[in-house]
Design a protein around this motif. Structure first.
Motif, PDB file in Angstrom:
ATOM      1  N   ARG A 293      10.979  53.994  38.588  1.00 21.08           N
ATOM      2  CA  ARG A 293      12.280  53.377  38.828  1.00 21.08           C
ATOM      3  C   ARG A 293      13.340  53.919  37.874  1.00 21.08           C
ATOM      4  N   THR A 294      13.015  53.973  36.592  1.00 22.30           N
ATOM      5  CA  THR A 294      14.005  54.390  35.598  1.00 22.30           C
ATOM      6  C   THR A 294      14.358  55.866  35.753  1.00 22.30           C
ATOM      7  N   THR A 295      13.371  56.706  36.061  1.00 17.94           N
ATOM      8  CA  THR A 295      13.633  58.127  36.254  1.00 17.94           C
ATOM      9  C   THR A 295      14.541  58.357  37.453  1.00 17.94           C
ATOM     10  N   LYS A 296      14.301  57.636  38.539  1.00 15.81           N
ATOM     11  CA  LYS A 296      15.145  57.779  39.733  1.00 15.81           C
ATOM     12  C   LYS A 296      16.560  57.260  39.459  1.00 15.81           C
ATOM     13  N   ALA A 297      16.661  56.165  38.715  1.00 16.30           N
ATOM     14  CA  ALA A 297      17.980  55.637  38.367  1.00 16.30           C
ATOM     15  C   ALA A 297      18.733  56.629  37.481  1.00 16.30           C
ATOM     16  N   GLU A 298      18.016  57.248  36.551  1.00 12.88           N
ATOM     17  CA  GLU A 298      18.630  58.229  35.656  1.00 12.88           C
ATOM     18  C   GLU A 298      19.154  59.428  36.449  1.00 12.88           C
ATOM     19  N   TYR A 299      18.357  59.908  37.383  1.00 12.47           N
ATOM     20  CA  TYR A 299      18.776  61.041  38.205  1.00 12.47           C
ATOM     21  C   TYR A 299      19.988  60.673  39.065  1.00 12.47           C
TER      22      TYR A 299
END
Length: 298
Positions: free
Chosen positions: A44-50
């Motif tokens: 979730r956090t990686t996708k939000a960061e991207y």
């Protein structure tokens, strides 16, 4: 070349219109879909960061540089920009704020680690000397140092008579990691030291520890540790979490070394890189958690 052109086309045009189309269908922006579609953690956090990095909206991109105190305000601004109503999506604000705590916290952690790495061990500083002597007492509780500069330091894996020369690459960070492991996992650290002093399979405990600090530092700097920290720390990662990661590497490398049974310490670089590759492979798993399973000292 074709791959670059497609990447540029996707980032500039296709992705924008795809997001617009999906929002028309679902009634949710990309960040809403990410926050509601994945459980807390690295995915979730990686996708939000991207999503934030790729946005053409300055408010969204700037959120990645915000301080911890400003994150709530940043999320409010994002909700206003993306027309997200709290009544319709009550969990969105909390979920996105958690993602931002992890993202900005990782950057803050790197800055703190870098400061310690740059701090030179100074034998004139009482704090530094006390820490070094504490390392000896933790690892060799029944043996007294004959003097501050002595060949005895070789018994815990330093190269010379004065350990200060061995900290040059990683500065104070290398010593802090060694002490943290020895203080919080004393039995495990002494077990690793015992293996390191094996007449055939031995290695320089302290020097290898400093080398593993460099490994942990390089993984942090490259961003490779993001999945680990995003999965294990539901909030802002702190220095102690980096030291915990070092403990995992120190303990696991010892197990790896003993299992591999190298013919000589001269093969250290080969096995070091092999271990490094294994760790990087583990970090490719979005569910990774490099957590030491040995119970800490009470």
């Amino acid at each position: 070349m074709l791959g670059y052109i497609w990447q540029y086309f996707y980032a500039s045009f296709f992705r924008y219109w795809l997001k617009w189309f999906i929002r028309q269908v679902t009634g949710k922006c990309e960040l809403q879909r990410i926050c509601s579609g994945y459980k807390p953690g690295a995915t979730r956090t990686t996708k939000a960061e991207y999503s934030l990095q790729s946005s053409k909206n300055k408010v969204l991109r700037n959120a990645l540089q915000a301080s911890s105190d400003d994150l709530e305000q940043c999320v409010d601004q994002i909700m206003q920009e993306k027309n997200v109503k709290a009544q319709k999506d009550p969990r969105f604000k909390e979920s996105l704020q958690l993602c931002l705590f992890q993202i900005t916290g990782y950057k803050s952690l790197y800055a703190s680690v870098e400061d310690l790495r740059k701090e030179v061990f100074d034998s004139e500083k009482l704090e530094h000397e006390t820490m070094l002597l504490k390392l000896w007492d933790l690892l060799m509780p029944t043996v007294k140092l004959e003097s501050r500069v002595t060949k005895q330091w070789g018994d815990i894996g330093f190269q010379g008579d004065d350990p200060k020369t061995d900290f040059r690459g990683m500065g104070l960070l290398g010593l802090i990691n060694l002490v943290f492991f020895s203080e919080n996992y004393t039995d495990a650290a002494r077990q690793v030291l015992f293996h390191a002093n094996h007449p055939k399979l031995g290695y320089s405990y302290a020097i290898v520890g400093i080398n593993l600090t460099e490994m942990a530092y390089s993984l942090l700097k490259s961003g490779a540790l993001k999945p680990h920290f995003y999965n294990t720390i539901l909030g802002k990662p702190e220095l102690q979490h980096f030291h915990q990661l070092y403990c995992y590497l120190a303990y696991e490398f010892d197990k790896f070394w003993v299992a591999e049974e190298p013919e000589s310490i001269m093969q250290f670089n080969h096995y070091r890189e092999k271990f490094h590759s294994q760790v990087k492979a583990q970090l490719q798993d979005p569910n990774v958690s490099l957590t030491l399973t040995v119970h800490p000292k009470n």
